[in-house]
Write a protein that holds these residues in place. Structure first.
Motif, PDB file in Angstrom:
ATOM      1  N   MET A 106      55.104  32.409  46.071  1.00 21.78           N
ATOM      2  CA  MET A 106      54.175  32.285  45.696  1.00 21.78           C
ATOM      3  C   MET A 106      53.761  33.525  45.738  1.00 21.78           C
ATOM      4  N   PRO A 107      52.588  34.219  44.923  1.00 22.81           N
ATOM      5  CA  PRO A 107      52.301  35.874  44.774  1.00 22.81           C
ATOM      6  C   PRO A 107      51.677  35.923  46.278  1.00 22.81           C
ATOM      7  N   THR A 108      51.162  36.236  47.249  1.00 19.19           N
ATOM      8  CA  THR A 108      50.573  36.955  48.154  1.00 19.19           C
ATOM      9  C   THR A 108      49.358  37.867  48.398  1.00 19.19           C
ATOM     10  N   MET A 109      47.955  37.901  48.909  1.00 19.04           N
ATOM     11  CA  MET A 109      47.425  38.991  48.837  1.00 19.04           C
ATOM     12  C   MET A 109      47.226  39.702  50.430  1.00 19.04           C
ATOM     13  N   ASN A 110      46.917  40.567  50.390  1.00 21.30           N
ATOM     14  CA  ASN A 110      46.157  40.808  52.240  1.00 21.30           C
ATOM     15  C   ASN A 110      44.590  40.735  52.263  1.00 21.30           C
ATOM     16  N   ALA A 111      44.460  40.124  53.041  1.00 18.36           N
ATOM     17  CA  ALA A 111      42.664  39.252  53.417  1.00 18.36           C
ATOM     18  C   ALA A 111      41.948  39.276  54.637  1.00 18.36           C
ATOM     19  N   ALA A 112      41.062  39.526  55.000  1.00 24.30           N
ATOM     20  CA  ALA A 112      40.366  39.007  56.062  1.00 24.30           C
ATOM     21  C   ALA A 112      40.758  37.005  56.044  1.00 24.30           C
ATOM     22  N   VAL A 113      41.010  36.780  57.708  1.00 25.24           N
ATOM     23  CA  VAL A 113      41.241  35.199  57.213  1.00 25.24           C
ATOM     24  C   VAL A 113      40.820  35.268  58.359  1.00 25.24           C
ATOM     25  N   VAL A 114      39.878  33.888  58.365  1.00 29.37           N
ATOM     26  CA  VAL A 114      38.883  32.860  59.575  1.00 29.37           C
ATOM     27  C   VAL A 114      40.042  31.595  59.925  1.00 29.37           C
ATOM     28  N   THR A 115      41.057  31.733  60.912  1.00 25.82           N
ATOM     29  CA  THR A 115      41.456  31.044  61.373  1.00 25.82           C
ATOM     30  C   THR A 115      40.918  29.566  61.931  1.00 25.82           C
ATOM     31  N   SER A 116      40.080  30.296  62.622  1.00 28.46           N
ATOM     32  CA  SER A 116      38.767  29.688  63.560  1.00 28.46           C
ATOM     33  C   SER A 116      37.546  30.055  63.741  1.00 28.46           C
ATOM     34  N   PHE A 117      36.318  29.254  64.401  1.00 26.06           N
ATOM     35  CA  PHE A 117      35.492  29.861  63.660  1.00 26.06           C
ATOM     36  C   PHE A 117      34.426  30.591  64.985  1.00 26.06           C
ATOM     37  N   ASP A 118      35.759  30.042  66.191  1.00 27.48           N
ATOM     38  CA  ASP A 118      35.672  30.931  67.305  1.00 27.48           C
ATOM     39  C   ASP A 118      35.974  32.446  67.446  1.00 27.48           C
ATOM     40  N   GLU A 119      36.332  32.777  66.402  1.00 34.56           N
ATOM     41  CA  GLU A 119      37.567  34.633  66.393  1.00 34.56           C
ATOM     42  C   GLU A 119      37.182  34.456  65.590  1.00 34.56           C
ATOM     43  N   PRO A 120      37.214  36.832  65.515  1.00 30.23           N
ATOM     44  CA  PRO A 120      36.670  36.790  64.700  1.00 30.23           C
ATOM     45  C   PRO A 120      37.853  36.714  63.719  1.00 30.23           C
ATOM     46  N   PRO A 121      37.952  37.151  61.805  1.00 29.52           N
ATOM     47  CA  PRO A 121      39.205  37.244  61.087  1.00 29.52           C
ATOM     48  C   PRO A 121      39.883  38.219  61.204  1.00 29.52           C
ATOM     49  N   HIS A 122      40.904  37.482  60.950  1.00 26.84           N
ATOM     50  CA  HIS A 122      42.003  38.511  61.290  1.00 26.84           C
ATOM     51  C   HIS A 122      43.209  38.884  59.610  1.00 26.84           C
ATOM     52  N   GLY A 158      28.926  32.654  57.524  1.00 30.23           N
ATOM     53  CA  GLY A 158      29.779  32.046  57.152  1.00 30.23           C
ATOM     54  C   GLY A 158      30.594  31.918  57.551  1.00 30.23           C
ATOM     55  N   ALA A 159      31.143  33.002  58.087  1.00 32.17           N
ATOM     56  CA  ALA A 159      32.768  32.936  59.062  1.00 32.17           C
ATOM     57  C   ALA A 159      32.880  32.078  60.670  1.00 32.17           C
ATOM     58  N   ALA A 160      31.286  31.714  61.471  1.00 34.08           N
ATOM     59  CA  ALA A 160      31.216  30.985  62.242  1.00 34.08           C
ATOM     60  C   ALA A 160      31.307  29.686  61.925  1.00 34.08           C
ATOM     61  N   GLY A 161      31.392  29.080  60.645  1.00 32.25           N
ATOM     62  CA  GLY A 161      30.935  27.537  60.360  1.00 32.25           C
ATOM     63  C   GLY A 161      29.435  27.592  60.460  1.00 32.25           C
ATOM     64  N   ALA A 162      29.116  28.746  60.554  1.00 32.59           N
ATOM     65  CA  ALA A 162      27.382  28.588  60.947  1.00 32.59           C
ATOM     66  C   ALA A 162      26.322  27.936  59.760  1.00 32.59           C
ATOM     67  N   HIS A 163      27.022  28.376  58.428  1.00 31.72           N
ATOM     68  CA  HIS A 163      25.577  28.605  57.437  1.00 31.72           C
ATOM     69  C   HIS A 163      25.191  27.397  56.832  1.00 31.72           C
ATOM     70  N   TYR A 164      24.295  27.131  56.484  1.00 36.15           N
ATOM     71  CA  TYR A 164      23.927  25.666  55.530  1.00 36.15           C
ATOM     72  C   TYR A 164      25.236  25.330  54.254  1.00 36.15           C
ATOM     73  N   THR A 165      25.770  26.226  54.232  1.00 33.64           N
ATOM     74  CA  THR A 165      26.596  25.607  52.850  1.00 33.64           C
ATOM     75  C   THR A 165      28.224  25.711  53.125  1.00 33.64           C
ATOM     76  N   SER A 166      28.511  25.830  54.247  1.00 32.29           N
ATOM     77  CA  SER A 166      29.712  26.165  55.302  1.00 32.29           C
ATOM     78  C   SER A 166      30.205  24.620  54.972  1.00 32.29           C
ATOM     79  N   THR A 167      31.348  24.693  54.539  1.00 36.38           N
ATOM     80  CA  THR A 167      32.906  23.228  54.143  1.00 36.38           C
ATOM     81  C   THR A 167      33.178  22.481  55.773  1.00 36.38           C
TER      82      THR A 167
END
Ligand SMILES: NC(=O)c1ccc[n+]([C@@H]2O[C@H](COP(=O)([O-])OP(=O)(O)OC[C@H]3O[C@@H](n4cnc5c(N)ncnc54)[C@H](OP(=O)(O)O)[C@@H]3O)[C@@H](O)[C@H]2O)c1
Length: 322
Positions: free
Chosen positions: A1-17, A48-57
């Motif tokens: 599986m090809p990968t890339m580096n990204a900002a990843v949100v793993t918890s809405f209480d933390e900044p992206p890693h 969006g990264a805090a899960g707080a936008h109206y479009t957040s899933t």
């Protein structure tokens, strides 16, 4: 599986890693893969990264970033808007739907486009797609001291407003709006009554309000303006754009019965993607010639975790560069 580096949100209480993540791939024949060059860290990205936008899933992990500049395989660059809230643009690569992208001229700076498009788009689209901005009309920008509000003052002037009033909290930033095109500024203070009187004196008869605040200050301003209008049957177009002062307000029914208040919003959903896209080239032109550019503050995407906690000074926007 090809990968890339990204900002990843793993918890809405933390900044992206900054983490490896599965590389995206086009899911339709029209979609293309681009190398991401620059992504703006806008307030909308943070919500969006805090899960707080109206479009957040609510789905995790997710990649934040709502727009950006990318390079196509043929070397040309595009400004694009993400089609997916869970797989955003803060990554080395992103999938671009051509219906959400425009090609950029060679000479425009990628980081400046990434910094400026989102804050500038709000007033540009509001004044061209939501209200009829005939030359000479008057505009109040509520919450004018932020980047989008300051752009709104400039854009209202550039689109022919006869009078522009800026209202905001920070006295220094407020005064600076005069040089950006405001005819008058009003300080929003803790004293709601005095603020209401000042707003009514400066802006009771405006045609359009561009509202970046909502919440209590917008509620107070709305009633002060409506009650102070010389002719209450003359239309007041109130365009809701941001909600930095609160997600809700109380709207007395009398506001709608006793005056010709026309309340609407401007944002994803209120305006079609096609309409947004149609407005983008003229904005890029203004960014390119410097009439609307914000100062970009580029930072490596690998610093996303530390950058997340910082606040941009006025007129600057952090841009993450993969
Ligand atoms: N719908 C759209 O198309 C669209 C597009 C762009 C932005 N937006 C929204 O517009 C808002 C502003 O974005 P931005 O890019 O300008 O952000 P920004 O540059 O971070 O500015 C935010 C400003 O809000 C002010 N503020 C915060 N709380 C306030 C309050 N209670 N009363 C008065 N002012 C207050 C701050 O003023 P001080 O100087 O007093 O601290 C700051 O200057 C955000 O909600 C954003 O999501 C919407």
């Amino acid at each position: 599986m090809p990968t890339m580096n990204a900002a990843v949100v793993t918890s809405f209480d933390e900044p992206p890693h900054y983490l490896p993540f599965e590389a995206p791939h086009p899911s339709t024949p029209e979609e293309i893969l681009v190398d991401v060059l620059a992504v703006g860290l806008h307030p909308r990205v943070r919500s969006g990264a805090a899960g707080a936008h109206y479009t957040s899933t609510g789905a995790l992990p997710m990649i934040p970033g709502i727009d950006g500049v990318g390079r196509r395989r043929d070397g040309t660059r595009v400004y694009f808007v993400a089609g997916d809230d869970d797989l955003g643009t803060m990554a080395e690569a992103a999938v671009v739907d051509p219906r959400r992208a425009i090609e950029l001229p060679r000479d425009v700076d990628a980081a400046t486009v990434a910094a400026t498009m989102n804050p500038a788009m709000s007033a540009w689209v509001a004044l061209r797609r939501r209200v009829a901005m005939a030359p000479g009309r008057s505009v109040l920008v509520l919450g004018a001291t932020g980047n989008a509000g300051t752009m709104a003052v400039r854009i209202a002037r550039q689109l022919g407003a006869g009078r522009v009033v800026g209202a905001g909290r920070d006295p220094q930033r407020l005064q600076a709006l005069i040089a950006q095109g405001a005819d008058e500024v009003v300080a929003l203070t803790e004293d709601a009554e005095a603020t209401g009187r000042a707003l009514a004196a400066a802006a009771a008869d405006v045609d359009v309000v561009l509202d970046y605040l909502w919440g209590a200050p917008a509620q107070q301003a709305m009633m002060a303006l409506l009650m102070g209008r010389a002719d209450r049957s003359r239309a007041l177009d109130w365009v809701q754009i941001g909600a930095v002062a609160g997600p809700t307000l109380e709207l007395p029914s009398v506001a709608l019965r006793s005056a010709n208040l026309r309340l609407q919003g401007n944002g994803q959903g209120a305006v079609s993607t096609a309409a947004y896209l149609a407005e983008l080239p003229s904005l890029v032109e203004r960014i390119s010639d410097g009439t609307l550019a914000l100062t970009a503050a580029p930072r490596p995407l690998s610093d996303v975790e530390t950058v997340w906690a910082t606040t941009d000074p006025p007129g600057r926007r952090t841009v993450l560069v993969p």
